[in-house]
Design an enzyme around this catalytic site. Sequence first.
Site, short mmCIF file in Angstrom:
data_model
loop_
_atom_site.label_atom_id
_atom_site.label_comp_id
_atom_site.label_asym_id
_atom_site.label_seq_id
_atom_site.Cartn_x
_atom_site.Cartn_y
_atom_site.Cartn_z
N GLU A 43 0.81 -1.22 0.09
CA GLU A 43 -0.12 -0.06 0.09
C GLU A 43 0.94 1.28 -0.10
OE1 GLU A 43 -1.34 2.70 0.29
OE2 GLU A 43 -2.79 2.88 1.99
N GLU A 90 4.19 8.51 -4.22
CA GLU A 90 4.99 8.06 -2.82
C GLU A 90 6.05 7.18 -3.05
OE1 GLU A 90 2.45 6.67 0.34
OE2 GLU A 90 1.60 8.56 0.49
#
Length: 697
Positions: free
Chosen positions: A144, A153
Amino acid sequence: MKTFCGRANPTTGSMEWLEEGEDYDYHQEIARSRYADMLHDKDRNVKYYQGIRAAVSRVKERGEKAIVLDIGTGTGLLSMMAASAGADFCYAIEVFKPMANAAVKIVEKNGFSEKIKVINKHSTEVTVGPDGDMQCRANILVTELFDTELIGEGALPSYEHAHKYLVQEGCEAVPHRARVYVQLVESRRMWSWKRLFPIHVEVEDGEKILVPPSEMENCPGVPSVCDIQLNQMPSSDFSILSDVVTMFSVDFSKPVQSASTYYRVQLEPVKSGKAQIVLSWWDIDMDPSGMINCTMAPYWVKPTSALQWRDHWMQCVYFLPREEPVLQGEKLYLTACRDEYSVWYNLQKAREGENKADEEEHKADVGVESPVCRCRAHLLWNRPRFGELNDQNRTHQYIKSLRKVLKTDSVCLCISDGSLLPVLAHYLGAKQVQCMQPSRIDLYHPCELQKAFFKANHLEDKIKIIEARPELLKPSHLEDKKISVLVGEPFFTTSLLPWHNLYFWYARTAVSTHLASNVTVLPQSASLHMMIVEFQDLWRIRSPCGICEGFDVQTMDDMIKDSLNFRESREAEPHPLWEYPCKSLSDPREVLTFDFTKTVPEHCLSTEGSVKLLRKGKSHGAVLWMEYHLAADISVSTGLMQLSNEKGNCEWNPHCKQAVYFFSSVIESEILSDPTAVTYVINFDTKTGEIAMDFKL
C-alpha cells in the site's frame, strides 16, 4: 541530537530555524500521519483482506507455500491479514523506525510473531538468501504505497526493485492492477487557481483594466498535483467536456518500469467548450478477475454507490498548459507524461485527414519534461491564493473601502505580499503609492513579480517598490513625506494559521514613526472568531481505531495520542473547511479584537468565557478564523461566510484555511433542554504572535 525546524515567525513575517529536541521530528511525523484515516477506511481494509485471502488460496491451490512480502507495512495490518488467511510466512518492510517498532508490538499482541518478521529498512536495501533479511523470494507481493496521484510516494521504483530482487517471477500481487482515469472539464472556478483574470476598476473617467503579465498568461505553472476532495465540488462549478476514459494502467504482478514515459488517448468532446482542466482518479483491482475493486471515483461517476470518505486518497485536478477551445465530436489527443513520482497533461487537436504515420509523428512532438513555472507567480502564490485574487466580490470590498479613505493628496503605503492593492490605490486616485513585500521565501522575492505586474500595466514609474523591511524604512524611501493611508489585505506567504497575517500589525508598529498623525489604516482592525462544530468526517483523522478488521491496533492509537500530547493536541491546525463539511453546534463568537490604529501592545491579549451549545450533535472541536474590518461597515472574513440556522450548515471561505482545534474528548450534547456549554481560554502572546488556547467541555 537536535533538530532544526523552519517556522514562520508571525512577528517578523520571516522563516526562522528553531532548535527542537530529537523527538520532535518523530512526534510530528506520527501526529500528522494519516494512519488513523487509513485504519478507518473500511472499504480499503475489507477489499485488501478479500484480495489477500484470494491470493493466498491461489498459491495454496498450486501446492506451494505462501510467502508474503508486504512493503510499507505501517501497523502490520496487511501482514496480519495474510497470516490469518493462512500464509506460511510474511516479511513486513517498514522504513520509519518508530512505525516498525509499533508494528513489532502490534504483531506480537495479535499473536503473529512466529509468522511475521518486521524488517526496518527501505525495501531497496532488503537482502535475500540464507544470511539475508529474507530467506527466499516471496510469491505474494502486498503493498500500500499509493497516494492521491497513485505514484507520488514512489510506488513505481519500489515495485520495479521488488520484481527484480525480492519476488518470484509470476508472483501474485495485491493489488493486482491499478487504472488511472481522466475526464476533461471546463471550470472557471478551478481555472482561477492557475490563471489570474483581468480586474475591472470603475474610475472617475471610465474604466481601468488590470491585466496580468504576458509571461503569466502562457506559463505552464508548477507540476505538483492539486489534490482535493472533488466530492465537495458542486456540479454547477464545472462543465463536463468528455466521457471518463482510462489513461493508463499498471499490472503489479509483472515487472514494472519506473522510467519516464507517456501515454496518449483519443478523446471526442461530448460538448463544445473551453478545455482547461483534467480531473483524474484511480481504482485498484485486488484480484486478477477485477471482482474486488476499490475506486476513488467522484460522486457523478458512481452516483449509485455509497461513497467511502477518505483523506489519504482523494482526486486530482491537473491544469492544461493553456485553455483550448474544443468542439463537440472533434478528434483530440490527450497525453499524460510521467516521471517516477508525478504526472502532467497535454491536449492536442488531431490534424485534418490525419493517418497512422501522422499520428506517430504527433507522438514525437510530446515532451516528457516536467512543466516549469516561468512567471514566478506559481512559485509565490499557492492555488487558493490565485482563487482569492480572482474573487471579484472580495476585490470589490477592497475597492469600495479604498474609495472611502483615499484623497487626491493621499500618500499610500501597502504592506502585503504579491498584492494588487497598490494598483487599485493608484487607479482610485492616490497621489503617491509605495509598496513593501516583507516575506522572503527561498530565492523568490515577491518584488520581481510585482515589477512585472506594474510593467504590464504601464505603471513602473507610478508605483514605487520599497525593497526594505518595515523596521528599516527611512524617510528617504518616502521622499520625506508622511504616510496618510496605510493598507494591507493583509496577506503574507509565510502565514500558516489565520492569525499569522497579524504580521501586518507588527509591520504597522515598525513604521509608526513614518505615519501622519491623522493616518488611516485599512483594515482598521481585525477580530478572531470561534465556533463549536460537529464534522461530518474530518473527526476520523483524530479518532482512535481500537480494532481494525478483527486486529487490535490500539498500540498505534496510543502512539498517535502520545505524539499529539507532545504538543500538537494543544495547538490548532489549518484545514480548508470547504472540503470538510461540518455543522455548527454554537453561534459564532467574536473572542479577540486587534486595533490596527494603535501599535501592538506590550502585554498579552487574553479572553475567557463559555459558549452554549444550541444543537444536538458531537462536539468534535472549535473552528477559528479572522475577520478584517476594512472601513465602516465593510468586512472580509477568512472563515465563515454563511450559516443556515435551522440545520447549522456552514459555508466557508474557499480561499483560506481555517484553524481547527480538535477536542481530546468528544462530547455528545443530545438533549437540547439541558444545553451543554464549552468554556474557553484564549491568549494572544504579543511577543511571539502566537495564540494559545484551551477548551473544557
